[in-house]
Design an enzyme around this catalytic site. Structure first.
Site, PDB file in Angstrom:
ATOM      1  CE  LYS A  42       1.050   4.462   8.193  1.00 42.68           C
ATOM      2  NZ  LYS A  42      -0.215   4.579   9.193  1.00 42.68           N
ATOM      3  N   GLY A  89       0.970   5.049   2.020  1.00 48.85           N
ATOM      4  CA  GLY A  89       0.316   5.883   2.924  1.00 48.85           C
ATOM      5  C   GLY A  89       0.738   7.203   2.582  1.00 48.85           C
ATOM      6  CB  VAL A 149       2.217   0.014   3.681  1.00 47.33           C
ATOM      7  CG1 VAL A 149       1.949  -1.193   4.952  1.00 47.33           C
ATOM      8  CG2 VAL A 149       1.842   1.349   4.459  1.00 47.33           C
ATOM      9  CG  PHE A 194       3.694  10.801   6.383  1.00 51.76           C
ATOM     10  CD1 PHE A 194       3.943  12.161   6.009  1.00 51.76           C
ATOM     11  CD2 PHE A 194       2.932  10.457   7.267  1.00 51.76           C
ATOM     12  CE1 PHE A 194       3.302  13.170   6.530  1.00 51.76           C
ATOM     13  CE2 PHE A 194       2.213  11.403   8.102  1.00 51.76           C
ATOM     14  CZ  PHE A 194       2.278  12.871   7.606  1.00 51.76           C
ATOM     15  CG  ASP A 214      -9.601  11.002  10.517  1.00 53.69           C
ATOM     16  OD1 ASP A 214     -10.783  11.097  10.263  1.00 53.69           O
ATOM     17  OD2 ASP A 214      -8.533  10.637   9.656  1.00 53.69           O
ATOM     18  N   GLY A 257       0.726  -1.104  -0.017  1.00 51.06           N
ATOM     19  CA  GLY A 257       0.012   0.143  -0.046  1.00 51.06           C
ATOM     20  C   GLY A 257       0.776   1.252   0.024  1.00 51.06           C
TER      21      GLY A 257
HETATM   22  O1  3AM Z   1      -3.224   1.643  -0.349  1.00 62.37           O
HETATM   23  P1  3AM Z   1      -4.232   0.754   0.209  1.00 62.37           P
HETATM   24  O2  3AM Z   1      -5.417   1.694   0.417  1.00 62.37           O
HETATM   25  O3  3AM Z   1      -4.648  -0.350  -0.576  1.00 62.37           O
HETATM   26  O4  3AM Z   1      -4.668  -1.177   3.906  1.00 62.37           O
HETATM   27  C1  3AM Z   1      -3.522  -0.125   3.896  1.00 62.37           C
HETATM   28  C2  3AM Z   1      -3.559   0.944   2.650  1.00 62.37           C
HETATM   29  O5  3AM Z   1      -3.674  -0.014   1.388  1.00 62.37           O
HETATM   30  C3  3AM Z   1      -2.343  -0.764   3.951  1.00 62.37           C
HETATM   31  O6  3AM Z   1      -1.627   0.293   3.447  1.00 62.37           O
HETATM   32  C4  3AM Z   1      -1.933   1.284   2.890  1.00 62.37           C
HETATM   33  C5  3AM Z   1      -1.805   2.529   3.224  1.00 62.37           C
HETATM   34  O7  3AM Z   1      -2.445   2.479   4.696  1.00 62.37           O
HETATM   35  N1  3AM Z   1      -1.961  -1.009   5.511  1.00 62.37           N
HETATM   36  C6  3AM Z   1      -1.590  -0.112   6.422  1.00 62.37           C
HETATM   37  N2  3AM Z   1      -1.350  -0.825   7.423  1.00 62.37           N
HETATM   38  C7  3AM Z   1      -1.558  -2.168   7.373  1.00 62.37           C
HETATM   39  C8  3AM Z   1      -1.383  -3.175   8.147  1.00 62.37           C
HETATM   40  N3  3AM Z   1      -1.291  -3.283   9.363  1.00 62.37           N
HETATM   41  C9  3AM Z   1      -1.925  -2.255   5.702  1.00 62.37           C
HETATM   42  N4  3AM Z   1      -2.050  -3.427   5.178  1.00 62.37           N
HETATM   43  C10 3AM Z   1      -2.029  -4.519   6.204  1.00 62.37           C
HETATM   44  N5  3AM Z   1      -1.754  -4.551   7.723  1.00 62.37           N
END
Ligand code: 3AM
Length: 301
Positions: free
Chosen positions: A62, A42, A47, A44, A156, A40
């Protein structure tokens, strides 16, 4: 083993020691985890999926860049880390490990294989049974109760900030994304504007000082969405969404509500109260008859 390094100038020594300490955070991360694909993007940085070398535990790393971000964003990242360090709860995404170098923070998080709650609902055509919606609502309320006990306001809460442990019908929901979370003392109030329109409480939109009750409003919006597939106060125009939040009638007229109990509607009415002092607290929400009537193991203790 130790090694002594000699430099011609003090500047040389400084730049070498800086370069070495920069790489340490990353080196430590690679020492313990195998980094795999990007899962993914995020706010900043990326991930990535990773596996702990010794235990085989799957995690999400992250990566949050420190460069080219505003001081307020650095503060946001640090706040997220501080809050996550404190929060050990079955319904809050767990911070397993933390590494840092000069360029990035690496937040090693519990891996959530089910994506966010919005996608989870979408995959189910925005239709859940009342019993399943209640299971999810109870678990999220327990997470909010835990935060509020520690004086933390999330600020949020929305479908996109709840992550699901897997894609099954038994998946566990967990609260994530603590970038806007704030520690608020019992008699203290916050007043910066924040959050996401459609979930933000009226007192926030009215720019009044606000406290933990704003999370219960957002929880009311999520509960409404879980039971009927739409947000209670929503419009394509932001201005109209704000107006509806402040003055719109809470309606249970869509066809989906014909199949929902009066108890569930009463629970939502208790959360979507415009005056924060009259809104249910997390403790009161968990004591509501509709929550207490849950047949499953998720009945609030
Ligand atoms: O970019 P997308 O929306 O597909 O689902 C979260 C998001 O995906 C994933 O990283 C992206 C940015 O937040 N993500 C964040 N934390 C996660 C976690 N703990 C994660 N996916 C799996 N486990």
């Amino acid at each position: 083993m130790s090694r002594i390094l000699y430099f011609k100038t003090k500047d040389d020594a400084l730049s070498w020691t800086q370069a070495m300490s920069d790489s340490i955070g990353q080196a430590n991360l690679y020492q313990y985890y195998n980094l795999e694909m990007t899962i993914g993007q995020g706010q900043f940085g990326q991930v990535k999926l990773a596996t702990h070398k010794r235990t085989g535990l799957k995690v999400a790393v992250k990566i949050m860049g420190k460069k080219d971000i505003k001081p307020i964003e650095t503060y946001q990242i640090k706040r997220e880390i501080e809050v996550m360090k404190m929060c050990k709860h079955p319904n809050i995404v767990r911070l397993e490990d933390l590494f840092e170098n000069a360029e990035c923070f690496f937040l090693v998080l519990e891996f959530m294989g089910g994506g966010d709650l919005f996608d989870y609902l979408k995959q189910r055509q925005f239709r859940l049974t009342e019993e399943r919606a209640r299971e999810i609502i109870i678990q999220l309320t327990l997470a909010v109760q835990f935060l509020h006990t520690f004086g933390i306001v999330h600020r949020d809460i929305k479908l996109e900030n709840v992550m699901m442990s897997d894609t099954t019908d038994r998946a566990v929901p967990k609260l994530a994304d603590f970038g806007l979370a704030k520690m608020v003392g019992p008699s203290e109030k916050a007043d910066e504007p924040f959050g996401t329109l459609g979930y933000a409480a009226p007192e926030v939109l009215r720019k009044e000082p606000y406290g933990p009750a704003c999370d219960l409003w957002s929880l009311g919006c999520i509960s409404y969405a879980l039971l009927c597939g739409a947000l209670p106060f929503d419009h394509e125009s932001q201005r109209e969404t704000a107006r509806l939040t402040l003055q719109g009638k809470l309606s249970f007229e869509q066809p989906a509500w014909h199949f929902v109990s009066e108890g569930a509607k009463d629970f939502i009415k208790g959360l979507l109260v415009r005056e924060p002092q009259n809104r249910l607290s997390a403790d009161q929400a968990l004591a509501h008859v509709w929550i207490k009537a849950a047949s499953s193991q998720f009945a609030a203790q």
